[in-house]
Write a protein that holds these residues in place. Structure first.
Motif, PDB file in Angstrom:
ATOM      1  N   SER A  54      38.775  24.074   8.368  1.00 50.66           N
ATOM      2  CA  SER A  54      39.146  22.992   7.446  1.00 50.66           C
ATOM      3  C   SER A  54      38.709  21.644   7.996  1.00 50.66           C
ATOM      4  CB  SER A  54      40.650  22.991   7.193  1.00 50.66           C
ATOM      5  OG  SER A  54      41.045  24.181   6.554  1.00 50.66           O
ATOM      6  N   ARG A  55      38.905  21.445   9.284  1.00 59.72           N
ATOM      7  CA  ARG A  55      38.500  20.194   9.924  1.00 59.72           C
ATOM      8  C   ARG A  55      36.976  20.009   9.827  1.00 59.72           C
ATOM      9  NH1 ARG A  55      40.798  21.107  14.295  1.00 59.72           N
ATOM     10  NH2 ARG A  55      39.054  21.822  15.530  1.00 59.72           N
ATOM     11  N   HIS A  56      36.218  21.065  10.094  1.00 62.04           N
ATOM     12  CA  HIS A  56      34.758  20.992   9.991  1.00 62.04           C
ATOM     13  C   HIS A  56      34.319  20.761   8.545  1.00 62.04           C
ATOM     14  CE1 HIS A  56      33.936  21.839  14.152  1.00 62.04           C
ATOM     15  NE2 HIS A  56      34.658  22.948  14.109  1.00 62.04           N
ATOM     16  N   LEU A  57      35.013  21.394   7.605  1.00 59.94           N
ATOM     17  CA  LEU A  57      34.694  21.209   6.185  1.00 59.94           C
ATOM     18  C   LEU A  57      34.910  19.753   5.770  1.00 59.94           C
ATOM     19  CD1 LEU A  57      33.924  22.296   3.395  1.00 59.94           C
ATOM     20  CD2 LEU A  57      36.312  22.998   3.107  1.00 59.94           C
ATOM     21  N   LYS A  62      32.668  14.524   4.389  1.00 58.68           N
ATOM     22  CA  LYS A  62      32.605  13.082   4.634  1.00 58.68           C
ATOM     23  C   LYS A  62      31.155  12.661   4.891  1.00 58.68           C
ATOM     24  CE  LYS A  62      34.433   9.398   7.481  1.00 58.68           C
ATOM     25  NZ  LYS A  62      35.291   9.031   8.602  1.00 58.68           N
ATOM     26  N   THR A  63      30.425  13.430   5.678  1.00 57.87           N
ATOM     27  CA  THR A  63      29.018  13.130   5.951  1.00 57.87           C
ATOM     28  C   THR A  63      28.224  13.114   4.656  1.00 57.87           C
ATOM     29  OG1 THR A  63      29.140  14.090   8.161  1.00 57.87           O
ATOM     30  CG2 THR A  63      26.948  13.912   7.177  1.00 57.87           C
ATOM     31  N   LEU A  64      28.448  14.134   3.819  1.00 51.82           N
ATOM     32  CA  LEU A  64      27.698  14.232   2.567  1.00 51.82           C
ATOM     33  C   LEU A  64      28.100  13.160   1.559  1.00 51.82           C
ATOM     34  CD1 LEU A  64      27.552  18.088   2.149  1.00 51.82           C
ATOM     35  CD2 LEU A  64      25.602  16.539   2.479  1.00 51.82           C
ATOM     36  N   SER A  65      29.300  12.617   1.684  1.00 52.93           N
ATOM     37  CA  SER A  65      29.722  11.573   0.751  1.00 52.93           C
ATOM     38  C   SER A  65      29.141  10.207   1.139  1.00 52.93           C
ATOM     39  CB  SER A  65      31.250  11.495   0.680  1.00 52.93           C
ATOM     40  OG  SER A  65      31.764  10.986   1.890  1.00 52.93           O
ATOM     41  N   ASP A  66      28.546  10.130   2.323  1.00 52.46           N
ATOM     42  CA  ASP A  66      27.956   8.878   2.802  1.00 52.46           C
ATOM     43  C   ASP A  66      26.582   8.668   2.148  1.00 52.46           C
ATOM     44  OD1 ASP A  66      26.938   6.717   4.169  1.00 52.46           O
ATOM     45  OD2 ASP A  66      27.168   7.606   6.156  1.00 52.46           O
ATOM     46  N   TRP A  67      26.512   7.669   1.296  1.00 49.19           N
ATOM     47  CA  TRP A  67      25.277   7.384   0.563  1.00 49.19           C
ATOM     48  C   TRP A  67      24.116   7.140   1.528  1.00 49.19           C
ATOM     49  CZ3 TRP A  67      22.120   3.066   0.515  1.00 49.19           C
ATOM     50  CH2 TRP A  67      21.138   3.052  -0.470  1.00 49.19           C
ATOM     51  N   ALA A  68      24.360   6.391   2.601  1.00 44.13           N
ATOM     52  CA  ALA A  68      23.299   6.075   3.557  1.00 44.13           C
ATOM     53  C   ALA A  68      22.738   7.349   4.198  1.00 44.13           C
ATOM     54  CB  ALA A  68      23.811   5.118   4.627  1.00 44.13           C
ATOM     55  N   PHE A  69      23.616   8.275   4.530  1.00 41.99           N
ATOM     56  CA  PHE A  69      23.143   9.543   5.111  1.00 41.99           C
ATOM     57  C   PHE A  69      22.230  10.270   4.129  1.00 41.99           C
ATOM     58  CE2 PHE A  69      23.683  14.172   5.213  1.00 41.99           C
ATOM     59  CZ  PHE A  69      23.139  14.449   6.459  1.00 41.99           C
ATOM     60  N   ARG A  70      22.671  10.388   2.880  1.00 43.55           N
ATOM     61  CA  ARG A  70      21.884  11.122   1.887  1.00 43.55           C
ATOM     62  C   ARG A  70      20.539  10.455   1.622  1.00 43.55           C
ATOM     63  NH1 ARG A  70      26.638  10.677  -0.856  1.00 43.55           N
ATOM     64  NH2 ARG A  70      25.572   9.561  -2.541  1.00 43.55           N
ATOM     65  N   GLU A  71      20.487   9.142   1.710  1.00 48.75           N
ATOM     66  CA  GLU A  71      19.244   8.421   1.443  1.00 48.75           C
ATOM     67  C   GLU A  71      18.286   8.431   2.633  1.00 48.75           C
ATOM     68  OE1 GLU A  71      18.004   6.956  -1.399  1.00 48.75           O
ATOM     69  OE2 GLU A  71      19.627   8.113  -2.283  1.00 48.75           O
ATOM     70  N   ARG A  72      18.826   8.335   3.844  1.00 54.41           N
ATOM     71  CA  ARG A  72      17.984   8.170   5.034  1.00 54.41           C
ATOM     72  C   ARG A  72      17.624   9.477   5.726  1.00 54.41           C
ATOM     73  NH1 ARG A  72      21.545   3.215   7.210  1.00 54.41           N
ATOM     74  NH2 ARG A  72      20.785   1.658   5.747  1.00 54.41           N
ATOM     75  N   ALA A  73      18.496  10.462   5.644  1.00 55.44           N
ATOM     76  CA  ALA A  73      18.234  11.732   6.339  1.00 55.44           C
ATOM     77  C   ALA A  73      17.126  12.494   5.622  1.00 55.44           C
ATOM     78  CB  ALA A  73      19.507  12.575   6.379  1.00 55.44           C
ATOM     79  N   PRO A  74      16.311  13.230   6.389  1.00 55.03           N
ATOM     80  CA  PRO A  74      15.289  14.064   5.749  1.00 55.03           C
ATOM     81  C   PRO A  74      15.946  15.072   4.797  1.00 55.03           C
ATOM     82  CG  PRO A  74      14.961  13.949   8.130  1.00 55.03           C
ATOM     83  CD  PRO A  74      16.284  13.304   7.838  1.00 55.03           C
ATOM     84  N   LYS A  75      15.268  15.389   3.721  1.00 57.72           N
ATOM     85  CA  LYS A  75      15.808  16.310   2.697  1.00 57.72           C
ATOM     86  C   LYS A  75      16.286  17.634   3.298  1.00 57.72           C
ATOM     87  CE  LYS A  75      14.500  14.118  -1.305  1.00 57.72           C
ATOM     88  NZ  LYS A  75      15.373  12.970  -1.262  1.00 57.72           N
ATOM     89  N   PRO A  76      15.507  18.240   4.233  1.00 52.96           N
ATOM     90  CA  PRO A  76      15.997  19.512   4.813  1.00 52.96           C
ATOM     91  C   PRO A  76      17.335  19.359   5.548  1.00 52.96           C
ATOM     92  CG  PRO A  76      13.664  19.216   5.293  1.00 52.96           C
ATOM     93  CD  PRO A  76      14.153  17.928   4.698  1.00 52.96           C
ATOM     94  N   GLU A  81      23.185  20.489   5.435  1.00 53.73           N
ATOM     95  CA  GLU A  81      24.584  20.057   5.397  1.00 53.73           C
ATOM     96  C   GLU A  81      25.286  20.581   4.150  1.00 53.73           C
ATOM     97  OE1 GLU A  81      26.707  18.190   7.669  1.00 53.73           O
ATOM     98  OE2 GLU A  81      25.107  19.090   8.849  1.00 53.73           O
ATOM     99  N   ARG A  82      24.586  20.581   3.030  1.00 49.39           N
ATOM    100  CA  ARG A  82      25.187  21.109   1.790  1.00 49.39           C
ATOM    101  C   ARG A  82      25.468  22.601   1.937  1.00 49.39           C
ATOM    102  NH1 ARG A  82      21.432  17.399  -1.711  1.00 49.39           N
ATOM    103  NH2 ARG A  82      22.909  15.735  -2.141  1.00 49.39           N
ATOM    104  N   ARG A  83      24.520  23.321   2.522  1.00 46.08           N
ATOM    105  CA  ARG A  83      24.690  24.761   2.741  1.00 46.08           C
ATOM    106  C   ARG A  83      25.844  25.002   3.718  1.00 46.08           C
ATOM    107  NH1 ARG A  83      19.817  26.001   2.244  1.00 46.08           N
ATOM    108  NH2 ARG A  83      19.154  25.115   4.204  1.00 46.08           N
ATOM    109  N   ARG A  84      25.932  24.165   4.747  1.00 41.42           N
ATOM    110  CA  ARG A  84      27.016  24.285   5.734  1.00 41.42           C
ATOM    111  C   ARG A  84      28.365  24.069   5.037  1.00 41.42           C
ATOM    112  NH1 ARG A  84      28.754  23.303  11.187  1.00 41.42           N
ATOM    113  NH2 ARG A  84      30.257  21.610  11.281  1.00 41.42           N
ATOM    114  N   LYS A  85      28.426  23.076   4.141  1.00 37.31           N
ATOM    115  CA  LYS A  85      29.665  22.809   3.412  1.00 37.31           C
ATOM    116  C   LYS A  85      30.068  24.018   2.573  1.00 37.31           C
ATOM    117  CE  LYS A  85      31.719  19.774  -0.020  1.00 37.31           C
ATOM    118  NZ  LYS A  85      31.444  18.800  -1.062  1.00 37.31           N
TER     119      LYS A  85
END
Length: 103
Positions: A54-57, A62-76, A81-85
């Motif tokens: 639950s803590r990891h989820l 939280k990481t995926l909800s960060d707009w900056a992460f989604r915009e700056r991180a490479p698509k893979p 991260e989505r698959r991990r979630k």
């Protein structure tokens, strides 16, 4: 070591009381835990595993909800991260079902 006292194979079998569940491909395996002291030990372990998952989820969400992460991180990386979630959500659900089956 564990000893098998019997085995039942079939479709649509009912989960035995006080049992844990494991997946093997498309098959579900139910293992009864009849000894109350052993059951308490298994419940404590599952509760600990559930808290960790639950803590990891939550951290992954939280990481995926960060707009900056989604915009700056490479698509893979974002896809991973989505698959991990999704995997963590499935793990949490399975651990919760196992705890229900032991209570």
């Amino acid at each position: 070591l564990a000893m098998l006292s019997g085995m039942e194979v079939g479709v649509g079998l009912v989960r035995p009381p006080h049992s844990v569940m494991a997946r093997a491909g498309d098959a579900l395996i139910y293992c009864p835990v009849d000894d109350p002291s052993r059951r308490d030990h298994v419940v404590r372990r599952l509760e600990r595993d559930l808290a960790d998952a639950s803590r990891h989820l939550m951290a992954t969400a939280k990481t995926l909800s960060d707009w900056a992460f989604r915009e700056r991180a490479p698509k893979p990386v974002v896809s991973d991260e989505r698959r991990r979630k999704e995997d963590l959500a499935a793990t949490v659900t399975e651990l919760e079902k196992n705890l229900e089956g032991l209570r």
